[in-house]
Motif scaffolding. Structure first.
Motif, PDB file in Angstrom:
ATOM      1  N   VAL A  95       1.028   2.562 -11.479  1.00  0.00           N
ATOM      2  CA  VAL A  95      -0.003   2.379 -10.456  1.00  0.00           C
ATOM      3  C   VAL A  95      -0.232   0.905 -10.102  1.00  0.00           C
ATOM      4  O   VAL A  95      -0.336   0.572  -8.918  1.00  0.00           O
ATOM      5  N   PRO A  96      -0.299  -0.022 -11.073  1.00  0.00           N
ATOM      6  CA  PRO A  96      -0.527  -1.422 -10.683  1.00  0.00           C
ATOM      7  C   PRO A  96       0.564  -1.979  -9.758  1.00  0.00           C
ATOM      8  O   PRO A  96       0.263  -2.752  -8.836  1.00  0.00           O
ATOM      9  N   LEU A  97       1.814  -1.593  -9.976  1.00  0.00           N
ATOM     10  CA  LEU A  97       2.890  -2.065  -9.103  1.00  0.00           C
ATOM     11  C   LEU A  97       2.767  -1.425  -7.723  1.00  0.00           C
ATOM     12  O   LEU A  97       2.925  -2.099  -6.693  1.00  0.00           O
ATOM     13  N   ARG A  98       2.492  -0.125  -7.689  1.00  0.00           N
ATOM     14  CA  ARG A  98       2.363   0.580  -6.415  1.00  0.00           C
ATOM     15  C   ARG A  98       1.197   0.008  -5.605  1.00  0.00           C
ATOM     16  O   ARG A  98       1.304  -0.202  -4.400  1.00  0.00           O
ATOM     17  N   GLU A  99       0.062  -0.258  -6.267  1.00  0.00           N
ATOM     18  CA  GLU A  99      -1.094  -0.825  -5.557  1.00  0.00           C
ATOM     19  C   GLU A  99      -0.758  -2.178  -4.951  1.00  0.00           C
ATOM     20  O   GLU A  99      -1.132  -2.465  -3.806  1.00  0.00           O
ATOM     21  N   ALA A 100      -0.052  -3.013  -5.702  1.00  0.00           N
ATOM     22  CA  ALA A 100       0.314  -4.339  -5.195  1.00  0.00           C
ATOM     23  C   ALA A 100       1.232  -4.216  -3.979  1.00  0.00           C
ATOM     24  O   ALA A 100       1.039  -4.916  -2.973  1.00  0.00           O
ATOM     25  N   LEU A 101       2.217  -3.330  -4.051  1.00  0.00           N
ATOM     26  CA  LEU A 101       3.120  -3.147  -2.914  1.00  0.00           C
ATOM     27  C   LEU A 101       2.388  -2.607  -1.689  1.00  0.00           C
ATOM     28  O   LEU A 101       2.652  -3.033  -0.562  1.00  0.00           O
ATOM     29  N   GLU A 102       1.488  -1.668  -1.914  1.00  0.00           N
ATOM     30  CA  GLU A 102       0.744  -1.112  -0.782  1.00  0.00           C
ATOM     31  C   GLU A 102      -0.107  -2.175  -0.105  1.00  0.00           C
ATOM     32  O   GLU A 102      -0.178  -2.234   1.125  1.00  0.00           O
ATOM     33  N   LEU A 103      -0.750  -3.019  -0.898  1.00  0.00           N
ATOM     34  CA  LEU A 103      -1.553  -4.095  -0.313  1.00  0.00           C
ATOM     35  C   LEU A 103      -0.676  -5.064   0.470  1.00  0.00           C
ATOM     36  O   LEU A 103      -1.017  -5.467   1.584  1.00  0.00           O
ATOM     37  N   ALA A 104       0.451  -5.432  -0.115  1.00  0.00           N
ATOM     38  CA  ALA A 104       1.312  -6.441   0.520  1.00  0.00           C
ATOM     39  C   ALA A 104       2.060  -5.899   1.728  1.00  0.00           C
ATOM     40  O   ALA A 104       2.165  -6.584   2.749  1.00  0.00           O
ATOM     41  N   TYR A 105       2.568  -4.695   1.654  1.00  0.00           N
ATOM     42  CA  TYR A 105       3.471  -4.222   2.702  1.00  0.00           C
ATOM     43  C   TYR A 105       2.857  -3.217   3.669  1.00  0.00           C
ATOM     44  O   TYR A 105       3.364  -3.059   4.778  1.00  0.00           O
ATOM     45  N   ILE A 106       1.777  -2.572   3.277  1.00  0.00           N
ATOM     46  CA  ILE A 106       1.120  -1.663   4.211  1.00  0.00           C
ATOM     47  C   ILE A 106      -0.089  -2.355   4.836  1.00  0.00           C
ATOM     48  O   ILE A 106      -0.266  -2.327   6.046  1.00  0.00           O
ATOM     49  N   ARG A 107      -0.860  -3.028   4.009  1.00  0.00           N
ATOM     50  CA  ARG A 107      -2.043  -3.717   4.531  1.00  0.00           C
ATOM     51  C   ARG A 107      -1.752  -5.165   4.907  1.00  0.00           C
ATOM     52  O   ARG A 107      -2.644  -5.869   5.340  1.00  0.00           O
TER      53      ARG A 107
END
Length: 197
Positions: A136-148
């Motif tokens: 989850v911590p890796l997925r959250e970071a990617l979502e923030l960087a690449y989706i948001r």
């Protein structure tokens, strides 16, 4: 736990399915239906086809629970491999039907184009699988960087971690995601996928 030993849940599930416990199939469905459907939909880009693949995969599991080999990986990986194979079969069949309808009954689609489509669909589904399976911590970071569209400083602030930790999470997440396009060595496969058949 030994490397070739399946988790206890996987072994118990296989045993319950082999005994014909309908409740076991329901439990398996509850646990993996979203994975199966999203993987099939990602590969086929067709809701009805994804529904059909989902039904076919769970029917296959119900009819052949002994086909699961714990030495080859987890139950989740096995179900994902079954989904991949069914989706590839349906993708190839749909492409052949579409091509025949356009060019005549005896026409055969270009095998290279068909394989390119299968590889592209497989890479997309593999990327989805990797993202859904990563911590989850890796997925959250990617979502923030690449989706948001947040930079690593903003990502660090949003996650409440140091900038170094945010960069580490992004780097690890991207390293995992980069394996989606990697072609497996003959006879091997990344987690959750078998060779294209």
């Amino acid at each position: 736990m030994a490397k070739d030993t399946a988790p206890r849940w996987d072994r118990r599930m296989q045993q319950r399915l082999a005994r014909g416990e309908a409740a076991a199939l329901g439990e398996l469905y509850d646990r993996f239906a979203a994975l199966v459907h999203s993987q099939a939909h990602r590969m086929l880009d067709d809701e009805d086809a994804a529904d059909l693949v989902t039904r076919e995969v769970f029917a296959q599991v119900w009819e052949n629970p002994e086909a699961y080999d714990p030495k080859q990986g987890s139950m989740r990986s096995w179900v994902a491999r079954l989904t991949h194979r069914r989706s590839v079969q349906r993708l190839r069949s749909a492409a052949a039907s579409s091509y025949a309808a356009e060019h005549g009954e005896d026409a055969v689609p270009d095998p290279e184009e068909l394989e390119r489509r299968v590889r592209s669909a497989t890479a997309a589904a593999r990327a989805d699988y990797i993202v859904s399976s990563m911590p989850v911590p890796l997925r959250e970071a990617l979502e923030l960087a690449y989706i948001r569209r947040r930079d690593y400083r903003q990502t660090a602030a949003d996650l409440g971690v140091t900038e170094d930790e945010a960069r580490r999470r992004l780097r690890l997440g991207l390293q995992l995601l980069s394996t989606a396009n990697a072609r497996p060595l003959e006879g091997s496969a990344p987690p959750g996928y078998g060779r294209v058949r």
